[in-house]
Enzyme design. Sequence first.
Site, PDB file in Angstrom:
ATOM      1  N   GLY A  14       0.769  -1.232   0.000  1.00  6.39           N
ATOM      2  CA  GLY A  14       0.000   0.000   0.000  1.00  6.39           C
ATOM      3  C   GLY A  14       0.801   1.283   0.000  1.00  6.39           C
ATOM      4  O   GLY A  14       0.276   2.331   0.366  1.00  6.39           O
ATOM      5  N   SER A  15       2.048   1.242  -0.450  1.00  9.53           N
ATOM      6  CA  SER A  15       2.821   2.492  -0.460  1.00  9.53           C
ATOM      7  C   SER A  15       2.204   3.505  -1.422  1.00  9.53           C
ATOM      8  O   SER A  15       2.181   4.704  -1.129  1.00  9.53           O
ATOM      9  CB  SER A  15       4.294   2.236  -0.798  1.00  9.53           C
ATOM     10  OG  SER A  15       4.448   1.782  -2.122  1.00  9.53           O
ATOM     11  N   ASN A  16       1.674   3.049  -2.545  1.00  8.46           N
ATOM     12  CA  ASN A  16       1.002   3.973  -3.461  1.00  8.46           C
ATOM     13  C   ASN A  16      -0.286   4.516  -2.849  1.00  8.46           C
ATOM     14  O   ASN A  16      -0.597   5.696  -2.986  1.00  8.46           O
ATOM     15  CB  ASN A  16       0.703   3.306  -4.805  1.00  8.46           C
ATOM     16  CG  ASN A  16       1.852   3.452  -5.779  1.00  8.46           C
ATOM     17  OD1 ASN A  16       2.372   4.534  -5.980  1.00  8.46           O
ATOM     18  ND2 ASN A  16       2.246   2.345  -6.383  1.00  8.46           N
ATOM     19  N   ARG A  19     -13.213 -13.240  -2.494  1.00  7.59           N
ATOM     20  CA  ARG A  19     -13.385 -13.338  -3.942  1.00  7.59           C
ATOM     21  C   ARG A  19     -14.864 -13.503  -4.305  1.00  7.59           C
ATOM     22  O   ARG A  19     -15.353 -12.870  -5.234  1.00  7.59           O
ATOM     23  CB  ARG A  19     -12.570 -14.500  -4.516  1.00  7.59           C
ATOM     24  CG  ARG A  19     -12.567 -14.504  -6.046  1.00  7.59           C
ATOM     25  CD  ARG A  19     -11.663 -15.574  -6.636  1.00  7.59           C
ATOM     26  NE  ARG A  19     -10.255 -15.328  -6.440  1.00  7.59           N
ATOM     27  CZ  ARG A  19      -9.489 -14.562  -7.213  1.00  7.59           C
ATOM     28  NH1 ARG A  19     -10.016 -13.924  -8.228  1.00  7.59           N
ATOM     29  NH2 ARG A  19      -8.202 -14.434  -6.967  1.00  7.59           N
ATOM     30  N   LEU A  51      -4.764  -6.811  -7.425  1.00  4.62           N
ATOM     31  CA  LEU A  51      -4.379  -7.890  -8.330  1.00  4.62           C
ATOM     32  C   LEU A  51      -5.523  -8.631  -9.018  1.00  4.62           C
ATOM     33  O   LEU A  51      -5.262  -9.487  -9.847  1.00  4.62           O
ATOM     34  CB  LEU A  51      -3.511  -8.903  -7.567  1.00  4.62           C
ATOM     35  CG  LEU A  51      -2.238  -8.318  -6.946  1.00  4.62           C
ATOM     36  CD1 LEU A  51      -1.450  -9.404  -6.237  1.00  4.62           C
ATOM     37  CD2 LEU A  51      -1.390  -7.609  -7.983  1.00  4.62           C
ATOM     38  N   HIS A  62       0.338   0.506 -13.695  1.00  6.81           N
ATOM     39  CA  HIS A  62       1.063  -0.730 -13.999  1.00  6.81           C
ATOM     40  C   HIS A  62       2.555  -0.419 -14.011  1.00  6.81           C
ATOM     41  O   HIS A  62       2.966   0.606 -14.569  1.00  6.81           O
ATOM     42  CB  HIS A  62       0.617  -1.292 -15.359  1.00  6.81           C
ATOM     43  CG  HIS A  62       1.213  -2.629 -15.649  1.00  6.81           C
ATOM     44  ND1 HIS A  62       0.779  -3.774 -15.026  1.00  6.81           N
ATOM     45  CD2 HIS A  62       2.231  -2.986 -16.459  1.00  6.81           C
ATOM     46  CE1 HIS A  62       1.510  -4.793 -15.461  1.00  6.81           C
ATOM     47  NE2 HIS A  62       2.391  -4.344 -16.326  1.00  6.81           N
ATOM     48  N   ASP A 113      -4.900  -4.835 -17.927  1.00 13.36           N
ATOM     49  CA  ASP A 113      -3.932  -3.906 -18.503  1.00 13.36           C
ATOM     50  C   ASP A 113      -4.205  -3.517 -19.954  1.00 13.36           C
ATOM     51  O   ASP A 113      -3.279  -3.185 -20.692  1.00 13.36           O
ATOM     52  CB  ASP A 113      -2.508  -4.484 -18.390  1.00 13.36           C
ATOM     53  CG  ASP A 113      -2.134  -4.789 -16.952  1.00 13.36           C
ATOM     54  OD1 ASP A 113      -2.542  -4.028 -16.063  1.00 13.36           O
ATOM     55  OD2 ASP A 113      -1.436  -5.797 -16.719  1.00 13.36           O
ATOM     56  N   GLU A 119       6.119   6.041  -9.740  1.00 16.53           N
ATOM     57  CA  GLU A 119       4.734   5.876  -9.267  1.00 16.53           C
ATOM     58  C   GLU A 119       4.377   6.963  -8.262  1.00 16.53           C
ATOM     59  O   GLU A 119       3.333   7.612  -8.376  1.00 16.53           O
ATOM     60  CB  GLU A 119       4.571   4.494  -8.613  1.00 16.53           C
ATOM     61  CG  GLU A 119       4.612   3.348  -9.590  1.00 16.53           C
ATOM     62  CD  GLU A 119       4.614   1.990  -8.908  1.00 16.53           C
ATOM     63  OE1 GLU A 119       4.288   1.008  -9.592  1.00 16.53           O
ATOM     64  OE2 GLU A 119       4.948   1.890  -7.698  1.00 16.53           O
TER      65      GLU A 119
END
EC number: 2.1.2.2
Length: 186
Positions: A12-14, A58, A85, A104, A145, A174
């Site tokens: 979760g750094s972004n 899921r 993901l 991405h 993508d 990023e």
Amino acid sequence: MKRLAIFASGSGSNAENIARYFSDKPEFEISAILSNNANAFVLSRARSLNIPTLIFSRSEFNETDKIIDFLAKKKVDFVVLAGFLWLLPLNLLRKYPNSIVNIHPALLPKYGGKGMYGMKVHQAVVDNKETESGITIHMVNEKYDEGKIVFQAKCSISPNDSAEDVAEKIHKLEHEFFPKIIEQLL
């Protein structure tokens, strides 16, 4: 006010970088951080930033409206995938047309698609002796993508770079560009 939700599966750094970027912009709010991984460090980051979280399975993601109902309750306008993901289900794509963005860690269309994420991408870049890599920010559709590309930034790769070196260069790109491009899209 524009309300954003961030989906993440890992560290979760972004997500944290995006939340911090928007924290002093009153016209934007990070309304929630959602994860498919109960052990993801992104959930700790969200708690430290006082951002509500939701963890889902899921089956809840693909077979129910739990996520859509949660986002509606939070009045979310825009969805950000930051290291998430899973392929998005059609009900979510239909609820947020042209309002879901992903980052991405490569220059799409190279090194994209199912299974191409994180260190797998960087290792492929090194193995193929690429001289450059970068990031791609793209809108999300029903395929991994393949959504419309809205931004790319490049970095040089030297023959001596390891996958870890490439990852470090990509993370810098990023963190520099993803929040700014989200703001422009909004």
